[in-house]
Design an enzyme around this catalytic site. Sequence first.
Site, short mmCIF file in Angstrom:
data_model
loop_
_atom_site.label_atom_id
_atom_site.label_comp_id
_atom_site.label_asym_id
_atom_site.label_seq_id
_atom_site.Cartn_x
_atom_site.Cartn_y
_atom_site.Cartn_z
N ARG A 34 -4.17 11.48 -8.90
CA ARG A 34 -4.76 12.09 -7.69
C ARG A 34 -4.82 11.04 -6.59
O ARG A 34 -4.60 9.85 -6.81
CB ARG A 34 -6.22 12.51 -7.97
N SER A 83 -10.76 -2.82 -1.61
CA SER A 83 -11.48 -1.94 -0.67
C SER A 83 -12.09 -2.78 0.42
O SER A 83 -12.43 -3.96 0.21
CB SER A 83 -12.58 -1.18 -1.39
N ILE A 113 -10.19 6.61 3.30
CA ILE A 113 -8.98 7.37 2.98
C ILE A 113 -9.39 8.76 2.47
O ILE A 113 -10.34 8.88 1.69
CB ILE A 113 -8.14 6.65 1.89
N TYR A 116 -20.24 -1.09 -6.56
CA TYR A 116 -18.87 -0.87 -6.07
C TYR A 116 -18.43 -2.06 -5.21
O TYR A 116 -17.32 -2.58 -5.38
CB TYR A 116 -18.82 0.43 -5.25
N GLY A 175 -4.41 5.47 -12.53
CA GLY A 175 -5.04 6.49 -11.67
C GLY A 175 -4.02 7.13 -10.74
O GLY A 175 -4.32 7.40 -9.57
N ASN A 209 -4.69 0.70 -9.47
CA ASN A 209 -5.28 1.59 -8.47
C ASN A 209 -6.52 2.33 -8.98
O ASN A 209 -7.43 2.58 -8.20
CB ASN A 209 -4.21 2.61 -8.03
N LYS A 263 -15.26 -4.70 -6.01
CA LYS A 263 -14.11 -4.91 -5.13
C LYS A 263 -14.04 -6.36 -4.64
O LYS A 263 -12.94 -6.88 -4.40
CB LYS A 263 -14.15 -3.92 -3.97
#
Length: 261
Positions: free
Chosen positions: A16, A152, A198, A165, A13, A91, A169
Site C-alpha cells: 500500500r 521521515s 504524503i 515515531y 511494506g 519502507n 525515524k
Amino acid sequence: MDATGRRTALVTGGSRGIGRGICLELARRGYRIAVNYARSEGEAAETLALVESLGGQGITVQGDIASAADRERLVDTVITEFGRIDVLVNNAGVAPRQRMDILEATESEFDFVLDTNLKGPYFLTQKVAKLMIQQVEANPSGKRPVIVNIGSISADTVSLNRGEYCISKAGVAMMTKLWAARLAQYGICVYELRPGVIATDMTAQVKAMYDAKIADGLIPIKRWGQPEDIGKAVAAIAEGAFAYSTGETIWIDGGMHIPRL
Ligand code: NAP
C-alpha cells in the site's frame, strides 16, 4: 541481475501507500519486485497486478518485519525465487496506534513502533547486506546494489503526541549513516529518503488537519506529496544517479523542512 539483465528489488511494506508507489516506479524500469506485506494480502496482490500491468514481474511475500523468523523467511523466499537482491527498500513502517502525549504514552506502544520502524529494518539490512557483499564479490564489475531507507521529516521535527515515531525515524537516520560507512568499501551505497506529508492510509485520519495547514502555507510546494514522488526518487537512486553519494538524506517534503521567518 539475471541472465535477462533484470535487477531485483525487495520493497518492505510494498502492498500500500508509499511502498506501492515505489514498486510501480521500479517496475516501470524493468525491476523484478518482491512485494512484502504483513497483513494486507489483498492489497499486496493488487500491487503485484499493477506491476504486471506495467510489463513487470514479481512476487508477494508475507512477513512481519519486526519478527526475526519472518525476516529470515522473507529473504530466503526472495533468494529462492530470484537468486539475488539488488535493491533493498526499507519502507514498511507504522505510526503509534493511538497518538498520546509523551507524558502518558506507553512502553508497549514504544516497543511496537521501534521494533517495526527501526529494529526490523536494521537487522533486515544486516542480513541482506551480507548477500549483497557476496554478489559484489562474485561479479566485481557488475552494477552495484543499493539500500534505501524511508525515514521521515519526524527524524528532526518534534511531534509531542507520537514521540516513539520521532525516535524511530531519528534512529533510521543514524542507521543509514552506519550502513553507508560500513558498506562503501563494497560499492554498496545507502540512502535515507525523508518524506514530509504524503497522501496514504497513514495520513488519512489527519487529512483535514493537513489540508488546512497546507492551505495555510505549511509546505512551500503547496500540495500533498504522493507515493510516486518517493517512487521516482528510489528509482533514480537504484539506477545509480547518486553513485558518489552515500549516507545521504534526501528530503521529499515540498520544502517543508526549510526554516522560514
Ligand atoms: P501505510 O499506507 O500505512 O502503509 C504501510 C505499509 O507498511 C503497508 O504496506 C503495511 O503492510 C506495511 N507494514 C506495516 N507494518 C509492517 C510490518 N510489521 N511488517 C511488514 N510490513 C508492514 O504507510 P505509508 O504512509 O505508505 O508509509 C510508508 C513509510 O513511509 C513508513 O515507513 C512511514 O513511516 C514513512 N512515512 C510516511 C509519511 C506519510 O506522510 N505517509 C511521511 C513520512 C514517512 P500491512 O498493511 O500488511 O501491515
